[in-house]
Structures are given as C-alpha cells and as structure tokens.
Write a protein that holds these residues in place. Structure first.
Motif, short mmCIF file in Angstrom:
data_model
loop_
_atom_site.label_atom_id
_atom_site.label_comp_id
_atom_site.label_asym_id
_atom_site.label_seq_id
_atom_site.Cartn_x
_atom_site.Cartn_y
_atom_site.Cartn_z
N ILE A 280 0.63 -1.24 -0.17
CA ILE A 280 -0.05 0.12 0.13
C ILE A 280 0.81 1.37 -0.12
CG2 ILE A 280 -0.36 0.32 2.39
CD1 ILE A 280 -3.01 0.73 -0.04
N ASP A 281 1.94 1.14 0.61
CA ASP A 281 3.02 2.22 0.57
C ASP A 281 3.43 2.47 -0.97
OD1 ASP A 281 2.81 2.69 3.31
OD2 ASP A 281 4.23 1.20 3.83
N SER A 284 0.97 4.04 -2.83
CA SER A 284 0.78 5.52 -2.48
C SER A 284 1.69 6.57 -2.94
CB SER A 284 0.83 5.78 -0.70
OG SER A 284 -0.37 4.77 -0.15
N GLN A 285 3.05 5.98 -3.15
CA GLN A 285 4.10 6.85 -3.75
C GLN A 285 3.87 7.17 -5.27
OE1 GLN A 285 6.35 8.35 -1.78
NE2 GLN A 285 5.23 7.47 -0.08
N GLU A 288 0.34 10.98 -9.35
CA GLU A 288 -0.91 11.31 -9.60
C GLU A 288 -1.61 10.26 -10.86
OE1 GLU A 288 -4.40 14.87 -10.37
OE2 GLU A 288 -2.14 15.36 -9.80
N LYS A 399 1.58 13.08 -6.23
CA LYS A 399 1.21 11.81 -5.67
C LYS A 399 -0.15 11.50 -5.67
CE LYS A 399 5.27 11.61 -2.58
NZ LYS A 399 5.51 11.45 -1.00
N SER A 401 -1.52 9.62 -3.84
CA SER A 401 -2.21 9.73 -2.44
C SER A 401 -2.57 11.23 -1.92
CB SER A 401 -1.13 9.41 -1.32
OG SER A 401 -0.04 10.12 -1.50
N ASP A 402 -2.47 12.05 -2.81
CA ASP A 402 -2.88 13.32 -2.56
C ASP A 402 -4.39 13.69 -3.16
OD1 ASP A 402 -0.49 14.38 -1.36
OD2 ASP A 402 0.29 14.97 -3.43
N TYR A 406 -8.44 9.26 -2.16
CA TYR A 406 -7.58 8.19 -2.15
C TYR A 406 -7.76 7.39 -0.74
CZ TYR A 406 -3.10 5.40 -2.08
OH TYR A 406 -2.59 4.20 -1.91
N LYS A 407 -7.76 8.15 0.41
CA LYS A 407 -7.43 7.42 1.61
C LYS A 407 -8.64 6.70 1.92
CE LYS A 407 -4.33 10.69 3.68
NZ LYS A 407 -4.02 11.72 4.82
#
Length: 463
Positions: A280-281, A284-285, A288, A399, A401-402, A406-407
């Motif tokens: 998942i990391d 996330s990296q 976009e 990213k 994750s931005d 996403y979260k």
C-alpha cells in the motif's frame, strides 16, 4: 393456446429481478423501517444450501440512515418515496413494465423488503431457490401460480407460508423441491449450521447485502449443468478453477459515510499465497494517476488462474501471443511485485508507467530485452533487479495519495496485500452512464491475506 414454457428464462429473470428490486427499491427505505419478522434471509434456507446471495433491510437505524443519505446522492435514480414498502413496489412496477415474463408474478403487489436467491441440491440435482418476504400471502399465491404455469408445472414450484414465499427452479420435481426446502429450513436452517458459523460471524448483523458459497459443493452442482464442451469456457481454465474451489467464501456490503463498502473472506482455503507487506505504501508513492495499481505475483505465474485464462484466450487477452513468449514472460514475472500508473484514459492516447521488482538482475535484463522488441514504443531502464518501463509521452505529477478520495478508497487494506487498485472515476470515459454515475468519484480495491485466509476490501466512493 397455452403459454410457451420458459423455465430457464424465469430462473434468471425472476431471481435476478427480485434481487435487484429489493436492493434497488428497498434502498430507499426510510428511518421508520417497515420490516418483516426480523429474521435473517439465511434462516429461511436449508442447511444443505450450497450458495446464496441476499438483500436484507432489517438493519440498524444507523445503517438505514446511511442508506438514505447515500441514495440521496443519486437523485436521477431515486424512487420518490420515503416509505420502504412503497419504494419496493414502485421499483417492481418499473421492472414489470419492461419484462412481460416478470409481470406474470405480479410481484409489486406482494413482495416485501427482504429476499435471497440460492443454489441448493435436491435428490442429487441442482435447484435454484428464491426466498422472498411477502406482505400479502394470498396475492403471493396468485402471482406464483402464474409464474409456475408460465415456467412449467414440473420446473417451477413454490410454497407460501408465514409471510415468506419459497420458489424452486429445476429441470423436474420443482414443487416437491420447494416444499422440501421449506421443511428442511424449518428443522435445520443454514443460519444455525456449524459450517456457516464462521461466515455468519464475519458477516455480522448489519450487512444490507450478504453472499456466501461452499466453493466445492457449488462447483460440483454447476459442473452437472455444464455441457461437455465446458459451456464455452477454456478446459484449462475450468481445471484450474476446480482445483482452486476449496473452502468457503463470504461477502458482505453496507453503506458508509463515504459510499459503499464490501468485504470478503475465505474460510478453509488451501494453498493460500501469502500477501506482501508494504504494497500500500508502494501504491501511495505513485504519481497522480487515473488508475494506479500495486501487485505481488505468485511464485509460479504460469500455473495461476490469471495466466491460464490469458493462455486460453479468455476475454481475447491472449489472442495472437506466442506461447513460447508467454511462457518466458510467466517465468520472468514469477515472484515479482510492482506498480502500474495509467493517465490520460479519456484521451485517444493513454500513457502508462510500470515498475517491476523481479527476483534477480538477470530476470530484469531479460524483461527489458523483451520490452525492447516493441521497437521504441516503450522506454525501459534496469537497476539491479528492478525494471522500469513507460510509454512515450507518459507524465505524472504529484502523488496519487494526494487525491481527495484516495484515503477513503484504500483505507480498508490489510498489512499483507496481493494486490491494490485505485481508480479515479471522474477521469474515466463513462459515455451514456456518466450522468447516472455522476456521484461516484472513485473505486478502491485491496486484496490480501490475514490469518491464513484471503481477505478483500472493495469501496465505492460516493460524493
């Protein structure tokens, strides 16, 4: 002149439409829920049931409120009523106007807000079962009598009792099957079966949608109805599928403040491929992306279900690919993990980037050599055991994750993942469905392992 018999069409039409009706019409239930007798749908099914899917609106007030708020975000799809039974009836009326076969049962006059469809064995043969709550047993009797006449007296059977209608579909003896199913469910319901206990605990009491299957039993029943040629499915795929049909699987879904969440788990699965930490990391990296994915492949990709389907040409994925090349790719990707980023999905020239961590530098270099055969369409580089490849013109800023969704989308991920996917639906070409899906913003899928079982989390973000 008697009506033409159409049992197979009725099995699909009635069972599917009832499920859609309860899930669609019933989703407009108000906070003053007009429930049935409060029993779970699986309590109306025999303990010998092989698989079932159910909609149950007898949930908590909190879940009912979540449903109301969720549905309010889809104004174009809403049934204009805050009374659950009226909403169900109106939704069924819409289905009846579109399908004359479905209209035979006059379901809008008697179906309540609770239903399940199931696969069940009777005298060694598979039968479809539908268990539907009834608000008027007399009208249920009249409607199902019409369904039985249309489908064939020996192929459709039913019994209406105490506010529930049980409908059986089969090649023969359906009426006896329906009565037997009711009798067995009264004496030994699935809800009290030891083999269903773990799944029952996992699903809990607040799932609007629940599904469960004993995989081996289900496959054996379905296999009896497959033609000798496999029903058009590749023989290799069927063989691998059968070998992987072990244990049980359960799926449950409910409304959340961010949209819809479904969860899944296996029970008693064997040969489970352990997930990988940190995936998942890795996801996330990523830059976009319209679509982002992270995947950990099994140690023997060639024997996996995915590669069998590819080599069999299932879905036309593998058409035109040389078997030798595919075998080599499978060998090089075995045990690998990596990420994928795709952008410009709405444009005529989407672009993408993949980063693959292989199990050795030699494999990475060999993959680069294969990728370079594309004649410059891919830009590739190797560093140690890792190969990076991108299409011409690929670009990605920031990213993934931005992304504001996403979260929530991937928030249900377990520590050890086999795969994770994030899709920004606002950047997808939806065509005619764009207006209907305007409220859907993102999709998150995470699948991994926990306690020696496969577990999944699937989220539809609605805003």
């Amino acid at each position: 002149m008697s009506k033409r018999k159409r049992p197979k069409k009725l099995v699909i039409g009635v069972a599917t439409a009832l499920a859609l009706a309860i899930g669609g019409g019933g989703a407009w239930a108000g906070t003053s829920y007009l429930g049935t007798d409060g029993t779970d749908p699986e309590s109306r099914l025999p303990a010998s049931t092989a698989a079932f899917a159910s909609f149950n609106l007898d949930v908590s007030k909190e879940q009912q409120q979540e449903l109301l708020e969720l549905v309010a975000k889809f104004p174009s799809a809403a049934v204009d009523s805050d009374l659950p039974q009226e909403a169900v009836s109106r939704f069924l009326e819409m289905l009846e106007k579109k399908d004359g076969d479905f209209a035979d049962g006059r379901f809008s006059e008697w179906v309540g807000p609770n239903a399940s469809v199931a696969l069940w064995e009777y005298k060694g043969e598979p039968y479809g079962l539908a268990s539907v709550s009834s608000i008027d047993d007399s009208k249920a009797e009249d409607g199902l009598a019409a369904v039985k006449q249309a489908g064939g007296n020996d192929q459709v059977g039913y019994q209406v009792k105490d506010g529930y209608a049980t409908i059986a579909f089969g090649e023969k003896g359906a009426q006896k099957a329906a009565k037997t199913a009711v009798s067995e469910a009264e004496k030994a319901p699935l809800s009290e079966s030891d083999r269903f206990a773990k799944a029952d605990s996992f699903l809990g009491d607040d799932k609007v949608l629940s599904a469960w299957a004993d995989l081996e039993q289900s496959y054996e029943l379905l296999e009896k109805k497959l033609p000798e040629d496999g029903g058009g499915l590749p023989f290799d795929a069927l063989k691998v599928l059968k070998n992987n049909m072990n244990g049980q699987i359960a799926v449950g879904a409910q409304a959340r403040d961010y949209g819809i969440e479904a969860v899944s788990s296996t029970f008693g699965a064997k040969d489970v491929i352990e997930g990988k930490k940190g995936m998942i990391d890795d996801l996330s990296q990523l830059p976009e992306s319209d679509i982002g994915a992270a995947l950990a492949l099994p140690q023997d990709v060639k024997e996996s279900i995915l590669m069998v389907l590819v080599n069999s040409g299932f879905g036309e994925i593998g058409e035109g690919l040389d078997n030798v090349i595919m075998d080599k790719v499978s060998e090089l990707l075995s045990g690998a993990s990596g990420t994928l980023s795709v952008n410009g999905v709405k444009t005529s020239t989407p672009s993408g980037m993949a980063v693959i961590e292989t199990t050795s530098p030699d494999k990475a270099r060999a993959l680069k050599a294969l990728a370079d055969l594309a004649g410059g369409a891919l830009k590739t580089s190797v560093e140690g055991s890792t190969i990076t490849g991108s299409t011409v013109g690929y670009s990605g800023d920031g990213k993934i994750s931005d992304n504001k969704y996403y979260k929530d989308a991937v928030g249900g991920a377990v520590d050890k993942l086999n795969g994770a996917v994030f899709v920004d639906v606002t950047k997808m070409p939806l065509g005619n469905a764009e207006q209907a899906l305007e409220a859907v913003k993102a999709i998150g899928i995470t699948h991994g392992t926990k306690g020696g079982e496969y577990v999944g989390n699937y989220r539809l973000i609605v805003d």
